[in-house]
Scaffold this motif. Sequence first.
Motif, PDB file in Angstrom:
ATOM      1  N   THR A   1     -45.312 -49.812 -65.475  1.00  8.61           N
ATOM      2  CA  THR A   1     -46.036 -48.650 -65.538  1.00  8.61           C
ATOM      3  C   THR A   1     -46.772 -48.347 -64.296  1.00  8.61           C
ATOM      4  OG1 THR A   1     -47.451 -47.161 -66.892  1.00  8.61           O
ATOM      5  CG2 THR A   1     -47.940 -49.258 -66.947  1.00  8.61           C
ATOM      6  N   ALA A   2     -47.308 -47.277 -63.856  1.00 12.44           N
ATOM      7  CA  ALA A   2     -48.121 -47.113 -62.709  1.00 12.44           C
ATOM      8  C   ALA A   2     -49.094 -45.747 -62.905  1.00 12.44           C
ATOM      9  CB  ALA A   2     -47.523 -47.018 -61.401  1.00 12.44           C
ATOM     10  N   SER A   3     -50.153 -45.695 -62.442  1.00 12.67           N
ATOM     11  CA  SER A   3     -50.982 -44.444 -62.614  1.00 12.67           C
ATOM     12  C   SER A   3     -51.610 -44.419 -61.324  1.00 12.67           C
ATOM     13  CB  SER A   3     -51.986 -44.611 -63.635  1.00 12.67           C
ATOM     14  OG  SER A   3     -52.477 -43.256 -63.972  1.00 12.67           O
ATOM     15  N   PHE A   4     -51.535 -42.950 -60.631  1.00  4.90           N
ATOM     16  CA  PHE A   4     -52.156 -42.772 -59.388  1.00  4.90           C
ATOM     17  C   PHE A   4     -53.314 -41.648 -59.367  1.00  4.90           C
ATOM     18  CE2 PHE A   4     -47.868 -44.297 -59.222  1.00  4.90           C
ATOM     19  CZ  PHE A   4     -47.607 -45.236 -58.176  1.00  4.90           C
ATOM     20  N   SER A   5     -54.177 -41.854 -58.303  1.00  7.70           N
ATOM     21  CA  SER A   5     -55.028 -40.903 -57.831  1.00  7.70           C
ATOM     22  C   SER A   5     -55.388 -41.007 -56.585  1.00  7.70           C
ATOM     23  CB  SER A   5     -56.219 -41.135 -58.958  1.00  7.70           C
ATOM     24  OG  SER A   5     -57.129 -39.848 -58.738  1.00  7.70           O
ATOM     25  N   GLY A   6     -56.318 -40.182 -56.164  1.00  4.54           N
ATOM     26  CA  GLY A   6     -56.930 -40.225 -54.829  1.00  4.54           C
ATOM     27  C   GLY A   6     -56.116 -39.350 -53.772  1.00  4.54           C
ATOM     28  N   ASN A   7     -56.538 -39.346 -52.518  1.00  2.64           N
ATOM     29  CA  ASN A   7     -55.946 -38.892 -51.269  1.00  2.64           C
ATOM     30  C   ASN A   7     -54.835 -39.627 -50.882  1.00  2.64           C
ATOM     31  OD1 ASN A   7     -55.586 -37.787 -48.729  1.00  2.64           O
ATOM     32  ND2 ASN A   7     -57.819 -37.542 -48.396  1.00  2.64           N
ATOM     33  N   TYR A   8     -53.702 -39.062 -51.114  1.00  2.00           N
ATOM     34  CA  TYR A   8     -52.312 -39.457 -50.531  1.00  2.00           C
ATOM     35  C   TYR A   8     -52.397 -40.035 -49.173  1.00  2.00           C
ATOM     36  CZ  TYR A   8     -47.323 -39.558 -50.209  1.00  2.00           C
ATOM     37  OH  TYR A   8     -46.110 -40.281 -49.984  1.00  2.00           O
ATOM     38  N   TYR A   9     -53.137 -39.376 -48.199  1.00  2.00           N
ATOM     39  CA  TYR A   9     -53.167 -39.879 -46.956  1.00  2.00           C
ATOM     40  C   TYR A   9     -54.432 -40.927 -46.577  1.00  2.00           C
ATOM     41  CZ  TYR A   9     -49.797 -36.299 -46.410  1.00  2.00           C
ATOM     42  OH  TYR A   9     -48.407 -35.677 -46.465  1.00  2.00           O
ATOM     43  N   ALA A  10     -54.928 -41.436 -47.434  1.00  2.00           N
ATOM     44  CA  ALA A  10     -55.997 -42.275 -47.268  1.00  2.00           C
ATOM     45  C   ALA A  10     -55.467 -43.547 -46.697  1.00  2.00           C
ATOM     46  CB  ALA A  10     -56.678 -42.704 -48.970  1.00  2.00           C
ATOM     47  N   THR A  11     -56.395 -43.990 -45.830  1.00  2.00           N
ATOM     48  CA  THR A  11     -55.803 -45.258 -44.892  1.00  2.00           C
ATOM     49  C   THR A  11     -56.890 -46.294 -45.538  1.00  2.00           C
ATOM     50  OG1 THR A  11     -57.301 -44.350 -43.047  1.00  2.00           O
ATOM     51  CG2 THR A  11     -55.029 -43.832 -42.852  1.00  2.00           C
ATOM     52  N   ASP A  12     -57.881 -46.602 -44.609  1.00  2.00           N
ATOM     53  CA  ASP A  12     -58.756 -47.846 -45.141  1.00  2.00           C
ATOM     54  C   ASP A  12     -59.637 -47.251 -46.534  1.00  2.00           C
ATOM     55  OD1 ASP A  12     -58.081 -48.891 -42.889  1.00  2.00           O
ATOM     56  OD2 ASP A  12     -59.928 -49.061 -41.758  1.00  2.00           O
ATOM     57  N   ALA A  13     -59.545 -48.393 -47.399  1.00  2.00           N
ATOM     58  CA  ALA A  13     -60.282 -48.011 -48.851  1.00  2.00           C
ATOM     59  C   ALA A  13     -60.717 -48.976 -49.391  1.00  2.00           C
ATOM     60  CB  ALA A  13     -59.068 -47.361 -49.664  1.00  2.00           C
ATOM     61  N   VAL A  14     -61.762 -49.073 -50.171  1.00  2.00           N
ATOM     62  CA  VAL A  14     -62.388 -50.058 -51.043  1.00  2.00           C
ATOM     63  C   VAL A  14     -62.415 -49.225 -52.346  1.00  2.00           C
ATOM     64  CG1 VAL A  14     -64.193 -51.421 -51.345  1.00  2.00           C
ATOM     65  CG2 VAL A  14     -63.647 -51.065 -49.249  1.00  2.00           C
ATOM     66  N   VAL A  15     -61.748 -49.941 -53.332  1.00  2.42           N
ATOM     67  CA  VAL A  15     -61.666 -49.520 -54.762  1.00  2.42           C
ATOM     68  C   VAL A  15     -62.130 -50.454 -55.593  1.00  2.42           C
ATOM     69  CG1 VAL A  15     -60.225 -48.531 -56.568  1.00  2.42           C
ATOM     70  CG2 VAL A  15     -59.654 -47.920 -54.238  1.00  2.42           C
ATOM     71  N   GLU A  16     -63.163 -50.310 -56.627  1.00  2.00           N
ATOM     72  CA  GLU A  16     -63.739 -51.385 -57.380  1.00  2.00           C
ATOM     73  C   GLU A  16     -63.433 -50.624 -58.767  1.00  2.00           C
ATOM     74  OE1 GLU A  16     -67.627 -52.971 -56.256  1.00  2.00           O
ATOM     75  OE2 GLU A  16     -67.446 -51.424 -54.995  1.00  2.00           O
ATOM     76  N   ALA A  17     -63.140 -51.694 -59.963  1.00  7.23           N
ATOM     77  CA  ALA A  17     -63.091 -51.479 -61.352  1.00  7.23           C
ATOM     78  C   ALA A  17     -63.165 -52.387 -62.007  1.00  7.23           C
ATOM     79  CB  ALA A  17     -61.729 -50.538 -61.313  1.00  7.23           C
ATOM     80  N   THR A  18     -63.338 -52.198 -63.342  1.00  4.83           N
ATOM     81  CA  THR A  18     -63.484 -53.093 -64.263  1.00  4.83           C
ATOM     82  C   THR A  18     -62.301 -53.136 -65.058  1.00  4.83           C
ATOM     83  OG1 THR A  18     -64.769 -52.054 -65.869  1.00  4.83           O
ATOM     84  CG2 THR A  18     -66.030 -53.496 -64.335  1.00  4.83           C
TER      85      THR A  18
END
Length: 663
Positions: free
Chosen positions: A535-552
Motif C-alpha cells: 500500500t502507499a499514500s501520497f501528498s505534497g508538491n509533485y515537483y518538490a526536490t529537496d525535502a525534509v519530512v518528519e513523522a512518528t
Amino acid sequence: MYGDIRDYVKPYRTFAADDDANGPVFFIRALYDDAVDRDLTPEDVGRAWLNYAREGIGMFWWGGEDISTEHRAYVNLRKGISAPRSGSIEVNGTEMAEQIGGQIFIDSWGLLFPGEVEQAADYAEKAASVSHDGNGLYGARFMAACIAKAFDASSIDEIIAEGLRMIPEDSTYARVVHAVMDFQREHPSDWQACRQYLEDHWGYDKYTGVCHIIPNAGVCVLALLYGEGDFARTVEIASMCGWDTDCNAGNVGSILGVFGGLAGIPDHYRQPINDFIVASSVSGYLNLVDFPTFSKELSLLGYRLNGQEAPQALVESVRQGEVLLDFELSGSTHGFRTSNTFKTPVVRHSTKVAYEGNGSLEIVFDRLVQGDSSKIYYKPFYRRAEFDDEKYKPTFAPLAYSGQTVTAQIQVDQWEGEPITLTPYVRNTYTGEDVLLSPVTPVAGQWNEIQFVIPDTQGAMIDEIGWILESPSPLLNRAIGRLFIGRFHIHGTADYTIDFAKQAKEFASVTPFAHHRGKWELDGDSLHCTTEGDTASFSGNYYATDAVVEATITPVTGNSHGMITRGQGVMRYYLAGFDGPNSVSFIKQEFGVKRLITARYDWELGKTYQFKLVAEQDRFTLYINGEDVLECKDSTFAYGMFGFGSLEDGENRIKDIHVRTTV
C-alpha cells in the motif's frame, strides 16, 4: 427529459473530471516519464495507467471486470499483461475491446499535433491500444485526426474526410460515418430523424456491451454535421442524442473548440467552469488542473514532439511546482473568485491593462462604503462540500503551504470614494476562519507589488489565498472602480505540519492524502493504516526536490513500515523504513521493488518511533529517534511527493507530520 438544450442542464459549483477528462490529462504523462527523447509506445501509456491510477477508485469508471473495459485493461496490466495485449481482442474479446473508451481519452494527442493528422492518429492508436482494439482503435485514430485537422481545416466536411482517411475504408466505423453523412445529405435539417435512423440501424441492440463505440461514433458525426460548425449547437445536439453524452459531447467539443477557436465558445459555457477542473489521479497536487497552465504545458510538449523550439516567453510562463498565473491567454481567469457578487459584480479577463504582455484579471467594485467587503481569492485546496456529487473520488494536495511567499502585481483604477485597502488573508479550512495579515493601500494608477508570506495554520490546510477588499468611504462618496491583477505567484520554501485531528475523510481518502490500496482511517490525531499486501499514500508538491519530512510511526503488526520520498506515482518512488525484523532499508519502487541498501536496526512492534527522512539532491538520509540509521545515493527520481507505504500485510499509526520542501 431536458427538451431543447441551450445551456448546462444542472448547476455545478465546482467542475470535476470523469474518465473522459482524466485520461487526456494523465495518459500524456508518458511523455514526461518514459518517452522523453524517443517515440511513444503502447507500453509507455500502459505504465502511465499503472502509475497514476489508484487501484479500484478514482480515475476510471470501476464497473467491474467484464463490465468496464478500462477496469479489465487495468487488471490485465496489474497481472503483467502489457500493452497493447492488455487491450487486445485476443485477450478481452471483440465486444469488450470495441467499447467507447478507445476514442474518449485521445483529445490531447490531437492537440499535440496541429495539422499533423497522421502523427496524431498514430499516437492516439498507441494510447488506445492499452485498453481497446479493432473499431476501438479506429475511433481513436478518427477523433485524434479530426482534432488535429481542425487547426487548419476550412469546413467540417474536410475534418471528417481526414478522420476517415486514417481508418480502413471497409471498417464498421467507416461505414457508420458514411451512413450518417448519406442520411444528412438527404435530410439536412432534421437531426432527430438522423438520431432515429441510428437507433434503428446502428443502435445499442446491435452493438452490445455497456457502451459500444459504433452507435456513439454515429452520434458524433451526426452532431458535427447538423451543428454546422457552431460549437454550442454541436455539443448540444450530441447531448440531446443521449447514449454516452459526456463522451460524445466531449469529443465533438474538442473538434469544434479547435475549429472555431475561443471566439466560438459562448461565455455561458465557459464562465461557469472558470478555467478549472479537478481530476482523480494518485497525485492530489496534479489533480488541481488550471486550464491556461495545462494549455501551456500541452503547447510545450507539442513544440518538443514536433522538433521545434518553444518561444522563451512560453517556457518562462510555466513553473512546475509553483503557482504562476499571468492572465496572458485570451479570456483567462485562472479560477479566481470573489465572495460578494453584489459589491464585486464583475470578474473577467481584460486586455485594457496588462502588467507584461496581453492581459490581466479585472475586478469591478461597485459603491463600497465603510463596513462593506469582498474577498478576491484563489483556491489552492478543495473540500467535499464544494462539489455536487461523488464523481470519480478526486483527492487534493494543496498547491500552497505555510512558509511560501505570495507575490502579486495589482493596479487600481478608482473613480470615486476613499482609497481602497487590500488585506491579505488565508482561510483555515479546519476552522473556516480567515487569517488576516497587514492591510495594504495600493497606489492608484500604477502597478503595485503586493507580497506576503503564508502564515502557519497549525496543522490545518489552506483553501483560500487572496485579499479582502474594503474602503472607508462614506455613503455620499462611495468607492467605485476596478482593480487589475497582472500576475499572481506562489513560490518559495514550504514549512508546514499536518495535524490529523484537523483533517477529514472525504472522497474515500483522508485529507490531504491520496491512498493506493489499504484501509486508511482517522483515529483521533493519528492516521491509522491497515493493509493486505502493499500500500502507499501520497501528498505534497509533485515537483518538490529537496525535502525534509518528519513523522512518528507506531508499527502495530507486520514487518514493513516506511516513509515515501520523491514519489512520482504508484509505481515510482523511494521508500525508507522498517523492512523485516531488526532491519531498515532504502527501497526503490520502479515498476518493481529494489532494495538499494539495508542495515541492522532493532525495532519492536507497539513502540513509537520518530522518523526523519532527508532528501537532498541525489542523497538520502533516514534518521530514527535522532539517530542516522541509513544513507543512500541514487539519482533515479529528482522530485516527487512524500507519503507513507508498506510492502506487505500490516498495521500502523502515523502522526505529527512536519514537512519542509523546496522546488
